[in-house]
Design a protein around this motif. Structure first.
Motif, short mmCIF file in Angstrom:
data_model
loop_
_atom_site.label_atom_id
_atom_site.label_comp_id
_atom_site.label_asym_id
_atom_site.label_seq_id
_atom_site.Cartn_x
_atom_site.Cartn_y
_atom_site.Cartn_z
N UNK A 126 0.85 -1.20 0.00
CA UNK A 126 0.00 0.00 0.00
C UNK A 126 0.88 1.24 0.00
N UNK A 127 0.44 2.34 -0.62
CA UNK A 127 1.23 3.57 -0.64
C UNK A 127 1.55 4.13 0.74
N UNK A 128 0.64 3.95 1.70
CA UNK A 128 0.91 4.45 3.05
C UNK A 128 2.10 3.72 3.69
N UNK A 129 2.28 2.46 3.33
CA UNK A 129 3.40 1.70 3.87
C UNK A 129 4.71 2.17 3.22
N UNK A 130 4.65 2.48 1.93
CA UNK A 130 5.81 3.10 1.29
C UNK A 130 6.12 4.43 1.95
N UNK A 131 5.07 5.20 2.30
CA UNK A 131 5.28 6.46 3.01
C UNK A 131 5.94 6.25 4.35
N UNK A 132 5.52 5.20 5.08
CA UNK A 132 6.15 4.87 6.36
C UNK A 132 7.61 4.49 6.18
#
Length: 479
Positions: A251-257
Protein backbone atom coordinates in the motif's frame (compact mmCIF):
# COMPACT_ATOMS: atom_id res chain seq x y z
CA UNK A 1 37.56 -30.66 9.49
CA UNK A 2 36.22 -29.47 12.85
CA UNK A 3 35.94 -25.94 11.47
CA UNK A 4 33.79 -27.20 8.62
CA UNK A 5 31.49 -29.06 11.04
CA UNK A 6 30.91 -26.23 13.50
CA UNK A 7 27.41 -25.16 14.56
CA UNK A 8 27.28 -22.13 12.27
CA UNK A 9 28.14 -24.08 9.14
CA UNK A 10 25.69 -26.83 10.13
CA UNK A 11 22.98 -24.18 10.50
CA UNK A 12 23.78 -22.67 7.09
CA UNK A 13 23.62 -26.09 5.41
CA UNK A 14 20.33 -26.82 7.19
CA UNK A 15 18.84 -23.57 5.92
CA UNK A 16 19.87 -24.41 2.35
CA UNK A 17 18.39 -27.92 2.59
CA UNK A 18 15.17 -26.59 4.11
CA UNK A 19 14.87 -24.04 1.31
CA UNK A 20 15.34 -26.76 -1.30
CA UNK A 21 12.49 -28.67 0.35
CA UNK A 22 10.21 -25.61 0.45
CA UNK A 23 11.06 -24.81 -3.17
CA UNK A 24 8.67 -27.59 -4.16
CA UNK A 25 5.76 -25.54 -2.82
CA UNK A 26 7.15 -22.22 -4.04
CA UNK A 27 7.62 -23.46 -7.60
CA UNK A 28 3.93 -24.35 -7.74
CA UNK A 29 3.12 -20.67 -7.25
CA UNK A 30 5.83 -18.87 -9.24
CA UNK A 31 9.19 -19.74 -10.77
CA UNK A 32 10.22 -16.06 -10.77
CA UNK A 33 9.49 -15.65 -7.05
CA UNK A 34 11.44 -18.80 -6.27
CA UNK A 35 14.43 -17.53 -8.24
CA UNK A 36 14.32 -14.16 -6.49
CA UNK A 37 14.11 -15.80 -3.07
CA UNK A 38 17.06 -18.00 -4.05
CA UNK A 39 18.99 -14.86 -4.98
CA UNK A 40 18.30 -13.24 -1.59
CA UNK A 41 19.49 -16.37 0.24
CA UNK A 42 22.61 -16.35 -1.94
CA UNK A 43 23.25 -12.77 -0.73
CA UNK A 44 22.78 -13.93 2.86
CA UNK A 45 25.24 -16.78 2.38
CA UNK A 46 27.77 -14.52 0.61
CA UNK A 47 27.56 -11.92 3.39
CA UNK A 48 28.16 -14.60 6.02
CA UNK A 49 31.16 -16.04 4.17
CA UNK A 50 32.63 -12.53 3.92
CA UNK A 51 31.92 -11.23 7.44
CA UNK A 52 31.99 -14.53 9.40
CA UNK A 53 29.19 -12.96 11.44
CA UNK A 54 26.04 -15.05 11.08
CA UNK A 55 23.83 -12.74 13.16
CA UNK A 56 24.88 -9.59 11.32
CA UNK A 57 24.36 -11.31 7.95
CA UNK A 58 20.83 -12.29 8.96
CA UNK A 59 20.10 -8.74 10.09
CA UNK A 60 21.25 -7.44 6.71
CA UNK A 61 19.03 -10.04 5.05
CA UNK A 62 16.00 -8.54 6.83
CA UNK A 63 16.92 -5.07 5.56
CA UNK A 64 17.50 -6.30 2.00
CA UNK A 65 14.13 -8.07 1.68
CA UNK A 66 12.15 -5.56 3.76
CA UNK A 67 10.42 -3.71 0.87
CA UNK A 68 9.46 -6.82 -1.09
CA UNK A 69 5.93 -8.00 -0.33
CA UNK A 70 6.59 -11.64 -1.18
CA UNK A 71 4.21 -13.99 0.62
CA UNK A 72 3.13 -17.61 0.38
CA UNK A 73 -0.48 -18.30 1.25
CA UNK A 74 -0.46 -21.40 3.44
CA UNK A 75 -4.18 -22.01 3.09
CA UNK A 76 -4.88 -23.45 -0.34
CA UNK A 77 -1.32 -23.37 -1.71
CA UNK A 78 0.40 -25.77 0.71
CA UNK A 79 -1.43 -29.07 0.98
CA UNK A 80 0.10 -30.10 4.31
CA UNK A 81 -1.49 -27.08 6.01
CA UNK A 82 -4.88 -27.82 4.45
CA UNK A 83 -4.68 -31.40 5.74
CA UNK A 84 -3.57 -30.87 9.34
CA UNK A 85 -4.77 -27.35 10.19
CA UNK A 86 -8.31 -26.06 10.32
CA UNK A 87 -7.97 -22.42 9.33
CA UNK A 88 -11.12 -20.26 9.53
CA UNK A 89 -12.83 -19.05 6.40
CA UNK A 90 -11.23 -15.87 4.96
CA UNK A 91 -14.70 -14.51 4.15
CA UNK A 92 -16.52 -11.93 6.27
CA UNK A 93 -20.17 -11.39 5.36
CA UNK A 94 -19.42 -13.09 2.06
CA UNK A 95 -16.51 -10.73 1.31
CA UNK A 96 -12.98 -12.13 0.89
CA UNK A 97 -10.34 -10.61 3.19
CA UNK A 98 -6.64 -11.28 2.65
CA UNK A 99 -6.09 -10.24 6.29
CA UNK A 100 -7.62 -13.59 7.30
CA UNK A 101 -5.50 -15.73 4.99
CA UNK A 102 -2.56 -17.40 6.80
CA UNK A 103 0.61 -16.37 4.99
CA UNK A 104 4.35 -16.70 5.28
CA UNK A 105 6.27 -13.54 4.37
CA UNK A 106 9.85 -13.24 3.16
CA UNK A 107 10.30 -10.86 6.11
CA UNK A 108 9.20 -13.67 8.45
CA UNK A 109 11.97 -15.80 6.95
CA UNK A 110 14.45 -13.03 7.75
CA UNK A 111 13.18 -12.77 11.35
CA UNK A 112 13.51 -16.54 11.87
CA UNK A 113 16.99 -16.52 10.30
CA UNK A 114 18.08 -13.71 12.62
CA UNK A 115 16.74 -15.29 15.79
CA UNK A 116 18.18 -18.72 15.06
CA UNK A 117 21.48 -17.20 13.93
CA UNK A 118 22.02 -15.48 17.25
CA UNK A 119 20.98 -18.63 19.13
CA UNK A 120 23.44 -20.71 17.08
CA UNK A 121 26.24 -18.29 17.87
CA UNK A 122 25.39 -17.81 21.56
CA UNK A 123 23.51 -20.95 22.56
CA UNK A 124 19.90 -21.43 23.64
CA UNK A 125 20.65 -20.16 27.17
CA UNK A 126 20.95 -16.78 25.50
CA UNK A 127 17.15 -16.64 25.24
CA UNK A 128 16.83 -16.38 29.00
CA UNK A 129 19.54 -13.74 29.21
CA UNK A 130 17.68 -11.38 26.86
CA UNK A 131 14.30 -11.72 28.57
CA UNK A 132 15.41 -11.91 32.21
CA UNK A 133 14.91 -8.17 32.73
CA UNK A 134 11.37 -8.53 31.39
CA UNK A 135 10.74 -12.11 32.53
CA UNK A 136 7.64 -11.41 34.62
CA UNK A 137 5.86 -9.49 31.89
CA UNK A 138 7.09 -11.73 29.07
CA UNK A 139 6.19 -15.03 30.78
CA UNK A 140 2.81 -13.62 31.79
CA UNK A 141 2.23 -12.58 28.18
CA UNK A 142 3.13 -16.08 26.95
CA UNK A 143 0.73 -17.56 29.50
CA UNK A 144 -2.02 -15.21 28.33
CA UNK A 145 -1.45 -16.16 24.67
CA UNK A 146 -1.60 -19.84 25.62
CA UNK A 147 -4.93 -19.41 27.42
CA UNK A 148 -6.26 -17.19 24.61
CA UNK A 149 -5.40 -19.73 21.91
CA UNK A 150 -6.89 -22.61 23.91
CA UNK A 151 -10.09 -20.60 24.36
CA UNK A 152 -10.29 -19.47 20.73
CA UNK A 153 -9.11 -22.79 19.21
CA UNK A 154 -8.04 -21.17 15.94
CA UNK A 155 -5.03 -22.31 13.92
CA UNK A 156 -4.88 -18.84 12.37
CA UNK A 157 -4.59 -17.18 15.80
CA UNK A 158 -1.87 -19.66 16.80
CA UNK A 159 0.10 -18.67 13.69
CA UNK A 160 -0.27 -14.91 14.23
CA UNK A 161 0.46 -15.21 17.97
CA UNK A 162 3.66 -17.09 17.14
CA UNK A 163 4.61 -14.28 14.79
CA UNK A 164 3.93 -11.71 17.54
CA UNK A 165 6.26 -13.53 19.96
CA UNK A 166 8.86 -14.03 17.21
CA UNK A 167 9.13 -10.31 16.53
CA UNK A 168 9.30 -9.52 20.25
CA UNK A 169 12.27 -11.89 20.58
CA UNK A 170 13.88 -10.36 17.49
CA UNK A 171 13.50 -6.92 19.10
CA UNK A 172 15.08 -8.10 22.38
CA UNK A 173 17.97 -9.90 20.70
CA UNK A 174 18.66 -7.13 18.17
CA UNK A 175 18.88 -4.52 20.92
CA UNK A 176 21.27 -6.77 22.84
CA UNK A 177 23.34 -7.39 19.71
CA UNK A 178 23.64 -3.66 19.04
CA UNK A 179 24.72 -3.01 22.64
CA UNK A 180 27.51 -5.56 22.35
CA UNK A 181 28.71 -4.43 18.92
CA UNK A 182 29.64 -1.13 17.37
CA UNK A 183 26.52 0.90 16.77
CA UNK A 184 28.32 2.56 13.88
CA UNK A 185 28.63 -0.83 12.20
CA UNK A 186 24.91 -1.52 12.51
CA UNK A 187 23.62 2.00 11.84
CA UNK A 188 25.80 2.95 8.90
CA UNK A 189 25.57 -0.39 7.12
CA UNK A 190 21.79 -0.31 7.62
CA UNK A 191 21.66 3.17 6.11
CA UNK A 192 23.61 2.01 3.06
CA UNK A 193 21.22 -0.93 2.47
CA UNK A 194 18.20 1.33 2.98
CA UNK A 195 19.62 3.77 0.42
CA UNK A 196 19.88 1.01 -2.19
CA UNK A 197 16.32 -0.09 -1.45
CA UNK A 198 15.15 3.52 -1.56
CA UNK A 199 16.52 3.99 -5.09
CA UNK A 200 14.65 0.86 -6.25
CA UNK A 201 11.40 1.81 -4.51
CA UNK A 202 11.56 5.38 -5.78
CA UNK A 203 12.07 4.31 -9.38
CA UNK A 204 9.26 1.74 -9.24
CA UNK A 205 6.86 4.06 -7.41
CA UNK A 206 7.34 7.08 -9.69
CA UNK A 207 6.97 4.91 -12.80
CA UNK A 208 3.73 3.51 -11.37
CA UNK A 209 2.33 7.02 -10.96
CA UNK A 210 3.20 8.09 -14.51
CA UNK A 211 2.05 4.82 -16.07
CA UNK A 212 -1.14 4.70 -14.01
CA UNK A 213 -0.67 0.99 -13.37
CA UNK A 214 1.70 -1.55 -11.86
CA UNK A 215 4.84 -2.47 -13.80
CA UNK A 216 4.35 -6.25 -13.81
CA UNK A 217 6.98 -6.90 -11.13
CA UNK A 218 4.90 -9.59 -9.44
CA UNK A 219 8.02 -11.62 -8.62
CA UNK A 220 9.17 -8.72 -6.40
CA UNK A 221 5.85 -8.57 -4.58
CA UNK A 222 4.46 -5.60 -6.49
CA UNK A 223 0.70 -5.15 -6.06
CA UNK A 224 -1.35 -5.51 -9.24
CA UNK A 225 -3.08 -2.13 -9.44
CA UNK A 226 -4.63 0.09 -12.10
CA UNK A 227 -5.60 3.73 -11.84
CA UNK A 228 -9.32 4.09 -11.10
CA UNK A 229 -9.89 0.38 -10.40
CA UNK A 230 -11.62 -0.68 -7.19
CA UNK A 231 -9.04 -2.07 -4.79
CA UNK A 232 -6.31 0.24 -6.12
CA UNK A 233 -5.29 3.33 -4.19
CA UNK A 234 -5.58 6.49 -6.25
CA UNK A 235 -6.55 10.12 -5.74
CA UNK A 236 -8.84 12.46 -7.64
CA UNK A 237 -7.07 15.81 -7.79
CA UNK A 238 -7.91 18.66 -10.10
CA UNK A 239 -10.40 16.43 -11.90
CA UNK A 240 -7.65 13.94 -12.74
CA UNK A 241 -7.18 10.45 -11.34
CA UNK A 242 -3.66 9.73 -10.16
CA UNK A 243 -2.43 6.33 -9.04
CA UNK A 244 -0.48 6.56 -5.80
CA UNK A 245 3.06 5.15 -5.66
CA UNK A 246 3.23 1.65 -4.16
CA UNK A 247 6.79 0.57 -4.92
CA UNK A 248 6.80 -3.11 -4.02
CA UNK A 249 4.93 -2.49 -0.78
CA UNK A 250 1.28 -3.58 -0.41
CA UNK A 251 0.00 0.00 0.00
CA UNK A 252 1.23 3.57 -0.64
CA UNK A 253 0.91 4.45 3.05
CA UNK A 254 3.40 1.70 3.87
CA UNK A 255 5.81 3.10 1.29
CA UNK A 256 5.28 6.46 3.01
CA UNK A 257 6.15 4.87 6.36
CA UNK A 258 9.29 3.40 4.81
CA UNK A 259 10.30 6.87 3.56
CA UNK A 260 9.82 8.34 7.05
CA UNK A 261 12.05 5.56 8.39
CA UNK A 262 14.69 6.37 5.76
CA UNK A 263 14.59 10.05 6.69
CA UNK A 264 15.26 9.19 10.34
CA UNK A 265 18.13 6.87 9.43
CA UNK A 266 19.50 9.52 7.09
CA UNK A 267 19.45 12.24 9.74
CA UNK A 268 21.26 10.05 12.27
CA UNK A 269 23.88 8.64 9.89
CA UNK A 270 24.60 11.94 8.12
CA UNK A 271 27.11 13.00 10.80
CA UNK A 272 29.13 9.82 10.35
CA UNK A 273 28.78 9.22 6.63
CA UNK A 274 27.17 12.21 4.83
CA UNK A 275 27.50 10.48 1.46
CA UNK A 276 24.82 8.03 2.56
CA UNK A 277 22.82 9.95 5.18
CA UNK A 278 22.13 13.12 3.19
CA UNK A 279 21.01 11.27 0.01
CA UNK A 280 18.68 9.16 2.19
CA UNK A 281 16.92 12.29 3.41
CA UNK A 282 16.82 14.12 0.07
CA UNK A 283 15.68 11.12 -2.00
CA UNK A 284 12.99 10.26 0.55
CA UNK A 285 11.63 13.80 0.36
CA UNK A 286 11.64 13.69 -3.46
CA UNK A 287 9.74 10.39 -3.57
CA UNK A 288 7.31 11.18 -0.74
CA UNK A 289 4.84 13.36 -2.72
CA UNK A 290 4.19 10.51 -5.17
CA UNK A 291 2.75 8.38 -2.33
CA UNK A 292 0.14 11.08 -1.53
CA UNK A 293 0.39 9.78 2.05
CA UNK A 294 -0.78 12.65 4.21
CA UNK A 295 0.46 11.23 7.51
CA UNK A 296 3.92 10.52 6.04
CA UNK A 297 4.13 14.05 4.63
CA UNK A 298 2.99 15.65 7.91
CA UNK A 299 5.50 13.56 9.86
CA UNK A 300 8.34 14.48 7.52
CA UNK A 301 7.51 18.18 7.97
CA UNK A 302 7.48 17.79 11.76
CA UNK A 303 10.78 15.89 11.68
CA UNK A 304 12.42 18.56 9.55
CA UNK A 305 11.07 21.27 11.83
CA UNK A 306 12.58 19.50 14.86
CA UNK A 307 15.80 19.06 12.92
CA UNK A 308 15.93 22.81 12.38
CA UNK A 309 15.51 23.38 16.08
CA UNK A 310 18.26 20.92 16.93
CA UNK A 311 20.81 21.98 14.39
CA UNK A 312 19.99 25.73 14.54
CA UNK A 313 20.75 25.99 10.85
CA UNK A 314 19.19 28.37 8.35
CA UNK A 315 18.10 25.85 5.73
CA UNK A 316 16.73 27.23 2.52
CA UNK A 317 13.11 26.33 2.02
CA UNK A 318 13.70 25.21 -1.55
CA UNK A 319 16.04 22.47 -0.33
CA UNK A 320 13.14 20.64 1.20
CA UNK A 321 10.25 21.96 -0.89
CA UNK A 322 8.11 18.94 -1.64
CA UNK A 323 4.53 20.24 -1.48
CA UNK A 324 3.21 20.88 -4.97
CA UNK A 325 -0.26 22.35 -5.42
CA UNK A 326 -1.81 18.93 -5.96
CA UNK A 327 -0.72 17.89 -2.49
CA UNK A 328 -2.40 20.96 -1.03
CA UNK A 329 -5.64 19.82 -2.63
CA UNK A 330 -5.10 16.35 -1.15
CA UNK A 331 -5.06 17.90 2.35
CA UNK A 332 -7.89 20.34 1.55
CA UNK A 333 -10.10 17.39 0.61
CA UNK A 334 -9.60 16.02 4.11
CA UNK A 335 -11.09 19.18 5.62
CA UNK A 336 -13.86 19.67 3.05
CA UNK A 337 -15.24 16.16 3.45
CA UNK A 338 -14.65 15.17 -0.17
CA UNK A 339 -12.07 12.61 0.92
CA UNK A 340 -13.44 9.51 2.66
CA UNK A 341 -10.19 8.59 4.45
CA UNK A 342 -11.09 10.31 7.72
CA UNK A 343 -14.68 9.05 7.70
CA UNK A 344 -13.55 5.49 7.03
CA UNK A 345 -11.18 5.62 9.99
CA UNK A 346 -13.92 6.94 12.27
CA UNK A 347 -16.30 4.17 11.13
CA UNK A 348 -13.66 1.53 11.84
CA UNK A 349 -13.07 3.01 15.31
CA UNK A 350 -16.82 2.76 16.01
CA UNK A 351 -16.84 -0.83 14.79
CA UNK A 352 -13.83 -1.67 16.97
CA UNK A 353 -15.79 -0.62 20.06
CA UNK A 354 -18.54 -3.10 19.15
CA UNK A 355 -15.96 -5.83 18.56
CA UNK A 356 -14.28 -5.11 21.91
CA UNK A 357 -17.56 -5.30 23.83
CA UNK A 358 -18.06 -8.84 22.56
CA UNK A 359 -14.46 -9.95 23.11
CA UNK A 360 -13.10 -7.82 25.94
CA UNK A 361 -11.68 -10.67 28.06
CA UNK A 362 -9.54 -12.63 25.59
CA UNK A 363 -9.84 -10.36 22.57
CA UNK A 364 -10.51 -11.59 19.06
CA UNK A 365 -7.05 -13.17 18.84
CA UNK A 366 -3.99 -11.82 17.10
CA UNK A 367 -4.74 -10.96 13.47
CA UNK A 368 -8.48 -11.68 13.83
CA UNK A 369 -9.91 -8.17 14.20
CA UNK A 370 -11.57 -8.36 10.78
CA UNK A 371 -13.29 -11.64 11.65
CA UNK A 372 -14.62 -10.01 14.81
CA UNK A 373 -16.48 -7.41 12.69
CA UNK A 374 -18.65 -10.07 11.07
CA UNK A 375 -22.31 -9.01 10.90
CA UNK A 376 -21.54 -5.30 11.43
CA UNK A 377 -18.84 -4.41 8.91
CA UNK A 378 -18.76 -0.61 8.35
CA UNK A 379 -18.93 0.82 4.85
CA UNK A 380 -17.45 3.75 2.99
CA UNK A 381 -19.53 6.69 1.80
CA UNK A 382 -19.78 4.82 -1.50
CA UNK A 383 -21.19 1.71 0.15
CA UNK A 384 -18.01 -0.42 -0.07
CA UNK A 385 -17.47 -2.71 2.93
CA UNK A 386 -14.40 -1.83 5.04
CA UNK A 387 -13.12 -5.36 5.61
CA UNK A 388 -9.82 -4.28 7.12
CA UNK A 389 -8.27 -3.65 10.56
CA UNK A 390 -8.95 -0.45 12.46
CA UNK A 391 -6.39 2.20 11.50
CA UNK A 392 -4.91 2.63 14.98
CA UNK A 393 -2.39 0.17 16.39
CA UNK A 394 -3.32 0.82 20.02
CA UNK A 395 -7.02 0.18 19.46
CA UNK A 396 -6.18 -2.78 17.21
CA UNK A 397 -3.97 -4.40 19.87
CA UNK A 398 -6.57 -3.72 22.57
CA UNK A 399 -9.31 -5.45 20.56
CA UNK A 400 -7.13 -8.40 19.51
CA UNK A 401 -5.46 -9.00 22.90
CA UNK A 402 -8.31 -7.92 25.17
CA UNK A 403 -8.18 -5.96 28.40
CA UNK A 404 -5.71 -8.42 29.96
CA UNK A 405 -3.28 -9.10 27.11
CA UNK A 406 -2.96 -5.53 25.84
CA UNK A 407 -1.66 -3.95 29.10
CA UNK A 408 0.90 -6.77 29.46
CA UNK A 409 2.18 -6.29 25.92
CA UNK A 410 2.33 -2.51 26.37
CA UNK A 411 4.16 -2.96 29.68
CA UNK A 412 6.86 -5.06 27.99
CA UNK A 413 7.48 -2.40 25.33
CA UNK A 414 7.47 0.49 27.80
CA UNK A 415 9.84 -1.32 30.16
CA UNK A 416 12.11 -2.01 27.19
CA UNK A 417 12.17 1.71 26.42
CA UNK A 418 12.78 2.79 30.01
CA UNK A 419 15.65 0.33 30.42
CA UNK A 420 17.43 1.05 27.14
CA UNK A 421 16.70 4.65 26.18
CA UNK A 422 18.69 7.34 27.95
CA UNK A 423 17.93 11.01 28.31
CA UNK A 424 15.46 12.69 25.99
CA UNK A 425 16.97 14.30 22.90
CA UNK A 426 15.43 16.09 19.96
CA UNK A 427 16.16 13.14 17.69
CA UNK A 428 14.38 10.75 20.06
CA UNK A 429 11.39 13.08 19.97
CA UNK A 430 11.47 12.78 16.16
CA UNK A 431 11.40 8.98 16.38
CA UNK A 432 8.60 8.86 18.97
CA UNK A 433 6.62 11.36 16.87
CA UNK A 434 6.98 9.05 13.86
CA UNK A 435 5.87 5.98 15.85
CA UNK A 436 2.86 7.72 17.35
CA UNK A 437 1.90 9.42 14.09
CA UNK A 438 1.98 6.24 12.03
CA UNK A 439 0.48 4.23 14.88
CA UNK A 440 -2.53 6.48 15.41
CA UNK A 441 -3.23 6.83 11.66
CA UNK A 442 -2.69 3.30 10.32
CA UNK A 443 -2.40 -0.33 11.38
CA UNK A 444 0.56 -1.74 9.43
CA UNK A 445 3.11 -1.30 12.27
CA UNK A 446 1.55 -4.33 13.99
CA UNK A 447 -0.63 -6.01 11.35
CA UNK A 448 2.06 -6.69 8.72
CA UNK A 449 5.54 -8.25 9.03
CA UNK A 450 7.06 -5.29 7.16
CA UNK A 451 5.46 -2.87 9.59
CA UNK A 452 6.71 -4.88 12.56
CA UNK A 453 10.27 -4.47 11.27
CA UNK A 454 9.65 -0.73 10.81
CA UNK A 455 8.71 -0.58 14.50
CA UNK A 456 11.77 -2.60 15.55
CA UNK A 457 14.09 -0.35 13.54
CA UNK A 458 12.54 2.74 15.10
CA UNK A 459 13.18 1.26 18.56
CA UNK A 460 16.82 0.84 17.54
CA UNK A 461 17.00 4.46 16.41
CA UNK A 462 16.03 5.49 19.93
CA UNK A 463 19.29 3.88 21.05
CA UNK A 464 21.38 5.31 18.25
CA UNK A 465 21.14 9.07 18.52
CA UNK A 466 24.31 11.09 17.89
CA UNK A 467 25.30 11.31 21.57
CA UNK A 468 24.92 7.57 22.07
CA UNK A 469 27.13 6.87 19.07
CA UNK A 470 30.02 8.70 20.70
CA UNK A 471 29.84 6.35 23.66
CA UNK A 472 29.97 3.19 21.56
CA UNK A 473 33.00 1.31 20.38
CA UNK A 474 35.12 2.55 17.52
CA UNK A 475 35.03 -0.73 15.66
CA UNK A 476 35.39 -0.28 11.91
CA UNK A 477 32.72 -1.47 9.53
CA UNK A 478 33.24 -5.05 8.51
CA UNK A 479 31.58 -4.47 5.16
Amino acid sequence: MKKLLNRKNFFVVSVILLFLFLSYFLLQESLEKTLFLSFTLFLWLSTYLYTKDLTFSSFLYILIVLPFNLTLQLQGNVEIFNTYFNFPSPFVNGIYSNYLVPTLSIVDIGAVLFLFSILVEKGFKYLWSIIKDFKNGFLLFLFFLLIQNIFLSSAFTVLTSTRLVLYLLVLFSLIDYCKENSSEKVLLTSSFVLLLNLIIQGAVGILQVFKGASLGLLFLGESQVVNGMQGSSFVDLGGKLLLRAYGTFPHPNILGGFLVLCILFGILSSKKIPGVGIPLVILSLIILPFTFSRIAIVLSVLILFLLLLRSILNLKTKQFSFSPLLLLERFRNLLSGKDSGWGDRVNLLKASWRVLKGNYVFGTGSGSFVKGMENFVPTTSGGISLVQPVHNIFVLLLVELGVFGFPIYLYILLRLLVKNVGKVTVFKVMVVTAILGLGFWDHFLVSLPQGSIFLILMFLLLLFDSEDLKKKGKEKLSL
